[in-house]
Design a protein around this motif. Sequence first.
Motif: not given
Length: 739
Positions: A1-18
Amino acid sequence: MDIHFGVDYYPEHWSRDRWETDVRLMEEMGIQVVRLAEFSWHKLEPAEGSYDFEWLDSIIKLLEEHGIKTVLGTPTAAPPAWMIKAHPEIQPVDKFSRVRHFGGRHHDCQSNKTYREYIRRFVEEYSKHYAYNPAVIGWQIDNELGTYFDESCMCPSCTGRFRQWLKEKYKDIAELNKAWGTAFWSQDYNEFEEITPPLLTATGENPSALLDWKRFASDLIVDFAKLQADIIRRNCPGQFITHNYMNFANRVDYYELGKLLDFVSDDIYPAGIWQKQPHQPEHEMAACYDAVRGYKKKNYWMMEQQAGIAGWNIMGRAPAPGEISAWAVQAVAHGADAIVFFRWRTCALGTEQYWHGILGHSGNPGRVYEEIRSLITRFSPVMKEIKGSMPRPEAAMVHSFELNYALDIQPNHPDLDYIGHLMGLYKPLYDRNIQVDFVRETDDLSQYRLVIAPLQYLMTKEIAENYRNYVNRGGNLVLDMRAGVKDEHNICMTEYELPGELRDICGIEIPEYDCLYEKKGKAEYKEEVYEISKWADIIELKGAEPLASFACGFYEGSPVVTVNQYGMGRVWYIGTEGSPEFLDALFEDILSESGVGGIGKSPEGVELSVREKNGKRWLFAINFTDQEKSFKLNGTWRMILGEREKKLQPCETQVYVNDLGAAEDKEETSMKEELLGMSSKELFIVLTEGRDVLLRAKLQNILREHLKHYGKDSFNEEEENVDLRLIVGEYYDGKYNGR
Ligand code: GLA
Ligand code: GLA
């Protein structure tokens, strides 16, 4: 799979239901990768030896279900409070002997053995846990290594390591005393144990000691990263290792750090709060990307690409519609194969509450979300096609961490800034859409028509020899003020007049100079008068020709810019820091004399750049302005992305292709006929003054092959008179490659 676009994500800053909503929104906009867990040590090891990977497993799984891969950060820039409580000595000590305490990030000493042991245990566990998880494609070690407080840690552990480093380097204390010039101010040492890091002193520091300290600090960071890289390499054979660099940051030699990595990643905030406002000029961003590409001479990832207002306690400006995309595409045009935006959602916690992401605090997709979604839709096919292609510049600029260190220690002029000076010399090339590689002083330079080596302040025989060979074989070299001043120990060289080791290739001597303190100077070039600043080298000609002269000072009328023919090449010397206008006028001529041509002409605020692979070239035209702009291209190009050909809307990018493979074959045949049809004298003219760029390059190439075949480094005096026709004949007879 070629990867070209992404984001930095901090799920631990938010509640799981999000999480589900986040991941769905990411999928809908075409996100293919996230970087996770960059600072999450406490969440992953809440107490010593007790690991909790459950939350991270869950989010990785959820992302994978939506087709999104993960890059994992090692959270070693944020040692948790329990660890600091148990071992406060992990906290770093600054030059004022103050402890930098827990409370922010990067509160760690990188030589501390206890800390390293914690890292070893954690990274071992962490990397084993994710080694064979197919959703995890790679690792980012730590975060922006080297960006702590002003100086590196000077605690007892670092002191011990510094002494050890010095012992290994100098073996004998007498050697160190010599290298550091300790005869001055009674600074001689009887033993290595007397040496300390450069703690706050009463007055005046030793520049030689400081340079070694900076070298040591860089080596320490590389060694610190290596500890983690080695563990991950061993445990995770199928996953890549990278690190997020900061452009020209000068706390660790990025070339050396790069040796540990599969590829380099970079973080950039063109309108960030620490940048020039309203934003870092485009030519400076371009230079950053070219440097990042140069650290491993390879494509790179953007691991943090600005996606909104930047801010900690104060804020930068809001990127205008289209700007975020234009900045991202510029990174691609210079060699990025993937763009990861920082950050997914604007954080509501901690220091970075105002460092905005694709989504705002509310989490609702808005203007930026739509902009990046449409960027991803338009650019994904292009990104796939160009993957692995590279710019192939004809011009290079030397960039050296050692020079940066030395000029930080002693800037010579209060406002002289190494990187700022480089940027000034880069700009006239950028303005003409001439691409540039950043290279090291000892790299093979032979592929470039023009090499600019600014502020070549520290000089060794090896570096001088590299430049001499390059020029001797037909290279065009630009040197400038403060060249050849010091040896590698940061001690002034005294054997010759300046520019020291380089005086023969420059054809000048500089017995005197003037620091243009608190005043601007003037120089005359082709009957125009331009501003200059900071420095005035009072040059005596020893074979070189004067090109421009001072129009100020007691040296008025004496040369400020010279050019010298040496071997088959030329050396320009600029004895000052030119204003943008002066450098523009000067480089107009230097570039044409060197046979370096641009891709096309464009107005201010429009960049043209090219990447190529297997004879295929892609041209990016980017409009950074808020107005419609038009441009002209040299050669034949076919538009593959864009609206109206060669007319750019505000912040629009167009992409063109040129399949030049076939064209090159044809050129090759006609070049062969042309070269074989010339006399030796005519060939020599092509080589030295030839305006036909392709012929000249071909001939240079033939000469290189000739030297290689006969196992020689350079042409000597006699050989300069060799029959060039004979050499061309031998080449086409296949003598050098056994054809
Ligand atoms: C003072 C000191 C000298 C020397 C000069 C230049 O005059 O007495 O030792 O340091 O300054 O810095
Ligand atoms: C750096 C860091 C990120 C984040 C941003 C914004 O680039 O790598 O973790 O802190 O700055 O401050």
